[in-house]
Scaffold this motif. Sequence first.
Motif, mmCIF file in Angstrom:
data_model
loop_
_atom_site.group_PDB
_atom_site.id
_atom_site.type_symbol
_atom_site.label_atom_id
_atom_site.label_comp_id
_atom_site.label_asym_id
_atom_site.label_seq_id
_atom_site.Cartn_x
_atom_site.Cartn_y
_atom_site.Cartn_z
ATOM 1 N N MET A 169 44.706 49.730 74.658
ATOM 2 C CA MET A 169 43.373 49.840 74.089
ATOM 3 C C MET A 169 43.241 48.957 72.857
ATOM 4 S SD MET A 169 41.542 53.267 72.801
ATOM 5 C CE MET A 169 39.785 53.364 72.705
ATOM 6 N N LEU A 170 42.117 48.307 72.744
ATOM 7 C CA LEU A 170 41.873 47.494 71.550
ATOM 8 C C LEU A 170 41.225 48.364 70.477
ATOM 9 C CD1 LEU A 170 40.541 44.134 73.038
ATOM 10 C CD2 LEU A 170 42.829 44.655 72.167
ATOM 11 N N VAL A 171 41.865 48.413 69.336
ATOM 12 C CA VAL A 171 41.373 49.217 68.214
ATOM 13 C C VAL A 171 41.027 48.232 67.094
ATOM 14 C CG1 VAL A 171 41.885 51.131 66.681
ATOM 15 C CG2 VAL A 171 43.031 50.978 68.898
ATOM 16 N N ILE A 172 39.759 48.094 66.816
ATOM 17 C CA ILE A 172 39.321 47.061 65.878
ATOM 18 C C ILE A 172 38.848 47.715 64.580
ATOM 19 C CG2 ILE A 172 37.685 45.162 65.528
ATOM 20 C CD1 ILE A 172 37.715 45.014 68.718
ATOM 21 N N VAL A 173 39.479 47.346 63.485
ATOM 22 C CA VAL A 173 39.130 47.921 62.185
ATOM 23 C C VAL A 173 38.348 46.883 61.393
ATOM 24 C CG1 VAL A 173 40.003 48.971 60.080
ATOM 25 C CG2 VAL A 173 41.319 49.144 62.176
ATOM 26 N N LEU A 174 37.187 47.274 60.904
ATOM 27 C CA LEU A 174 36.413 46.366 60.053
ATOM 28 C C LEU A 174 36.816 46.604 58.613
ATOM 29 C CD1 LEU A 174 32.877 46.791 61.661
ATOM 30 C CD2 LEU A 174 34.763 45.292 62.344
ATOM 31 N N THR A 175 37.059 45.536 57.892
ATOM 32 C CA THR A 175 37.429 45.697 56.498
ATOM 33 C C THR A 175 36.762 44.603 55.677
ATOM 34 O OG1 THR A 175 39.278 45.953 54.978
ATOM 35 C CG2 THR A 175 39.572 44.379 56.770
ATOM 36 N N LYS A 176 36.614 44.874 54.384
ATOM 37 C CA LYS A 176 35.861 43.939 53.549
ATOM 38 C C LYS A 176 36.528 43.775 52.196
ATOM 39 C CE LYS A 176 31.222 43.120 51.725
ATOM 40 N NZ LYS A 176 29.992 43.743 51.269
ATOM 41 N N GLY A 177 36.479 42.576 51.673
ATOM 42 C CA GLY A 177 36.943 42.332 50.309
ATOM 43 C C GLY A 177 35.806 42.584 49.346
ATOM 44 N N VAL A 178 36.034 43.478 48.386
ATOM 45 C CA VAL A 178 34.979 43.828 47.424
ATOM 46 C C VAL A 178 35.489 43.541 46.014
ATOM 47 C CG1 VAL A 178 34.011 45.618 48.919
ATOM 48 C CG2 VAL A 178 35.767 46.232 47.262
ATOM 49 N N PRO A 179 34.567 43.378 45.040
ATOM 50 C CA PRO A 179 35.007 43.111 43.669
ATOM 51 C C PRO A 179 35.915 44.230 43.158
ATOM 52 C CG PRO A 179 32.628 42.873 43.864
ATOM 53 C CD PRO A 179 33.113 43.429 45.158
ATOM 54 N N ALA A 180 37.001 43.843 42.496
ATOM 55 C CA ALA A 180 37.928 44.836 41.966
ATOM 56 C C ALA A 180 37.221 45.711 40.939
ATOM 57 C CB ALA A 180 39.136 44.142 41.352
ATOM 58 N N ARG A 181 36.361 45.095 40.142
ATOM 59 C CA ARG A 181 35.604 45.859 39.143
ATOM 60 C C ARG A 181 34.136 45.489 39.307
ATOM 61 N NH1 ARG A 181 40.150 44.101 37.097
ATOM 62 N NH2 ARG A 181 39.151 42.113 36.678
ATOM 63 N N THR A 182 33.337 46.455 39.741
ATOM 64 C CA THR A 182 31.938 46.130 40.039
ATOM 65 C C THR A 182 31.181 45.679 38.800
ATOM 66 O OG1 THR A 182 31.497 48.480 39.871
ATOM 67 C CG2 THR A 182 31.587 47.534 42.080
ATOM 68 N N THR A 183 31.622 46.109 37.624
ATOM 69 C CA THR A 183 30.894 45.721 36.412
ATOM 70 C C THR A 183 31.104 44.256 36.072
ATOM 71 O OG1 THR A 183 32.774 46.596 35.209
ATOM 72 C CG2 THR A 183 30.789 47.955 35.273
ATOM 73 N N GLN A 184 32.187 43.667 36.601
ATOM 74 C CA GLN A 184 32.442 42.266 36.276
ATOM 75 C C GLN A 184 32.114 41.350 37.443
ATOM 76 O OE1 GLN A 184 36.462 42.069 34.816
ATOM 77 N NE2 GLN A 184 36.020 43.635 33.297
ATOM 78 N N ALA A 185 31.298 41.856 38.365
ATOM 79 C CA ALA A 185 30.976 41.069 39.544
ATOM 80 C C ALA A 185 30.260 39.785 39.162
ATOM 81 C CB ALA A 185 30.101 41.907 40.478
ATOM 82 N N ALA A 186 30.776 38.667 39.667
ATOM 83 C CA ALA A 186 30.134 37.376 39.423
ATOM 84 C C ALA A 186 29.008 37.197 40.431
ATOM 85 C CB ALA A 186 31.163 36.263 39.569
ATOM 86 N N GLN A 187 27.823 36.940 39.926
ATOM 87 C CA GLN A 187 26.693 36.816 40.836
ATOM 88 C C GLN A 187 26.036 35.459 40.695
ATOM 89 O OE1 GLN A 187 23.784 39.911 41.156
ATOM 90 N NE2 GLN A 187 25.160 41.384 40.228
ATOM 91 N N VAL A 188 25.572 34.964 41.814
ATOM 92 C CA VAL A 188 24.748 33.760 41.810
ATOM 93 C C VAL A 188 23.459 34.124 42.518
ATOM 94 C CG1 VAL A 188 24.619 31.334 42.437
ATOM 95 C CG2 VAL A 188 26.857 32.389 42.033
ATOM 96 N N GLY A 189 22.375 34.194 41.775
ATOM 97 C CA GLY A 189 21.085 34.513 42.380
ATOM 98 C C GLY A 189 21.108 35.772 43.213
ATOM 99 N N GLY A 190 21.722 36.822 42.688
ATOM 100 C CA GLY A 190 21.714 38.098 43.383
ATOM 101 C C GLY A 190 22.763 38.219 44.478
ATOM 102 N N VAL A 191 23.549 37.172 44.660
ATOM 103 C CA VAL A 191 24.580 37.213 45.696
ATOM 104 C C VAL A 191 25.934 37.168 45.015
ATOM 105 C CG1 VAL A 191 25.585 35.974 47.637
ATOM 106 C CG2 VAL A 191 23.110 36.081 47.369
ATOM 107 N N LEU A 192 26.839 38.002 45.473
ATOM 108 C CA LEU A 192 28.174 38.012 44.882
ATOM 109 C C LEU A 192 28.903 36.725 45.218
ATOM 110 C CD1 LEU A 192 29.549 41.596 45.526
ATOM 111 C CD2 LEU A 192 28.951 40.558 43.354
ATOM 112 N N ASN A 193 29.492 36.121 44.219
ATOM 113 C CA ASN A 193 30.299 34.945 44.460
ATOM 114 C C ASN A 193 31.747 35.393 44.658
ATOM 115 O OD1 ASN A 193 31.610 32.570 44.561
ATOM 116 N ND2 ASN A 193 30.862 31.778 42.607
ATOM 117 N N ARG A 194 32.077 35.680 45.902
ATOM 118 C CA ARG A 194 33.380 36.254 46.195
ATOM 119 C C ARG A 194 34.530 35.294 45.959
ATOM 120 N NH1 ARG A 194 32.091 41.219 48.533
ATOM 121 N NH2 ARG A 194 29.936 40.981 49.078
ATOM 122 N N GLU A 195 34.201 33.975 45.912
ATOM 123 C CA GLU A 195 35.271 33.016 45.691
ATOM 124 C C GLU A 195 35.711 33.012 44.233
ATOM 125 O OE1 GLU A 195 34.803 29.159 48.195
ATOM 126 O OE2 GLU A 195 32.899 30.198 48.240
#
Lengths: 392, 360
Positions: A1-27
């Motif tokens: 059976m194929l078991v597919i897990v979705l996962t996401k990289g999120v900012p370590a600290r949401t208060t220091q999230a770098a944003q460009v025009g309302g979009v998180l700059n994950r790089e």
Amino acid sequence: MLVIVLTKGVPARTTQAAQVGGVLNREAMELVLNPHDAKAVEAADYVKRRVGGKTVALSMGPDTKLVPLMKPLYASEVSGVDEEYVLSDRKMAGGDTLATSYAVALGVRKVVERHTKAIEELEEMIKKAGYSEAVKAKAKELYAANLLSNRVYSDLPSVRGTIVSRFLSGDATSSGAVQELEAEKARVSRFIVLAGTKTTDGETGSVGPQVAEGLSELLGVVVPHATYVEDFDVDPSASTVDSRRMIGYLSQKLEMRLPALLTVAAEYRPRSPPAAGMKEVRANSYRGKVYQPFKWTAEDIGADPKKIGLVNSPTIVGTGIDIGKPPVQKSVGSTQVFLKAVEKTEFEGKAYGPYSRGDVAADVPEGLVARLRADGSVGVFDVPMLAEELTA
Amino acid sequence: MSDDSKGVWVYLQHDSAGLTVPSLELIAAGRSVADKLGQELVGVILGSGLDKMADAAVQRGADRVILVDSQDLETYLNLAYADAIYSLVKERKPYVLLITANEVGKDIAGRVAYRVPTGLATDNVQLAVEDYSNPVLGQFKDLLIQVRPDFGTRLARIYTPRHRPQMATVRPGSFTPLEPDPKRKGKVEKVPFKAPGYPAKVTEVVELPPPTPDLAGADVVISLGLGVLKDRSGSPKDPRDAYRLALDLKSAFETRGMKAEIGATRALIYAELKELEGIIGKNNQVGQTGATVKPKVYVAAGISGALQHRVGMQNSTKIVAINTDPGAPIFKIAHYPVVGDLYEELPKLAEAVRRGAIAG
């Protein structure tokens, strides 16, 4: 059976999230795996131990960031994930939940298709080459690529009577083998997708149900979903999943036919897989782990360029709003307030008032305040006055 | 885009007691949007045997009610509910579709939005109608402005300029239900629904008692944060003492006929303090991931005031903040800042509230 897990990289600290025009700059910032995904990883591990198969982690975002983040998943839980896939393409960056779910659904489809295509390749070879070494070589190659389950082919001494070995020994005819492979294809198509209930950055909880909807559209079959799953089990034949979830004050049990998607709640605790049925579990399993993560672009997954990324997202994040200050603040121990009602008063040629008890004496000149304090009309706001206002 | 879509729709949930409180709030939210747009407010109700719901929806502010009344909707199944809403939306093209941001709303909204397709702004705490212009996309008149908590420090405005309906989920507790008006008249329409076969079925539903405490229904919420761990001098304190003081203040308010409950911040709950085990848990949580409350009185004790907490309580009528740090963000939104130690201030306040009862 194929078991597919979705996962996401999120900012370590949401208060220091770098944003460009309302979009998180994950790089440009430190990422961690979304903490809510841990339960999905636990659940995936359970399914693999319960019915056999392989666990696949799928994520979207800059691969340079995600590959190192996802690496520990290979060694997570009891058996860890077996393969990792990253959808990484600037063209997909900045997508809202709709654009993201579309891309993720395409990624899931492609993962499944790799496996069904491998089976089809083997079917073709059987039809074309008959009982020959070519069939064995093909099976061996696909098995080495981790694309065939032990039911089809295996190099484990403990696994006997695979479809390919029975075909090569003449115990199965070519049409019989193809028929069995078709059944295996159907089995592979009954996959399960597991995700966290939401992410700590967007907090929408929309992507799970939207990926299920996206898969329904892409596969042409209704892919059901259950959110906030606290407990679930997959039946041994791996065709249905029974789940229990909380929706408001209702505890609901939902039985879904696979393929299906579950978002796994914090309350989830994996069951102990039964010891029986190990033969079936082994037959459903694959060779092992592929430590080289797959990186797919928008083109690789066949994404419509008009449906991905920031520019094709229906929602636009506008300017922020700071939470405003309340009009009047009364600080206990410092704000000067009227202790009793004061009629309209004249002071240095100007009129002030009238005032009621509790009014802040902010616009009153100092000289007048001094006078009013002296006669007990104005004083410092204190706890008894606070209690009086709260219970008024 | 040519915009022939019209009407503000609210999807209304109900239970055995009738329309739920969040549904009444959603009507109020939709009413304000519909009035600004000069459009009709349509309540959409799904289920079986719904006749009595329609009047309630009208009396609370709906102009029209669509009852999708079908045996096939008697038990809640997300696929069927999403199908029923989607087919109505596709056929009638509303301008705005609002859904409560609870487990049921979130179970359906994503699928509907994907299928339409349109954007979905979740967990909105405010809504407005404004013109919007964008250098790339152009000018848009009378757009729904969806206001939701942002990643870090503020609220964000979300726009869905090019797609209809503009779909948003609204956090419970963000709007106040309108008073029922028995004289209000509205149109009621029944729409049939036949579910196709689904690869999913509900095998059991158990209704559990509502969580205690009932934060949303309280007049007073007294919430504790991580500040309970230390006193003014920085010496460690047993958080159970803070809890006892909060309980005492709760009973003081109750002597004044005000229903009071104990809340907590996410930070305090996730700290999983041994001392508070079984005393304060997830049901006490106020904030973005917990309950949104707007009681008459909100007492924030030892709470610094992270945005995630503020969005859950900022609409309270009177906010009292007790904190030793005068720079704590909570003071920016407090009506009554108390710079001080909660271990000293809570008992003083409880005493004053009680004394008021005697004096009054």
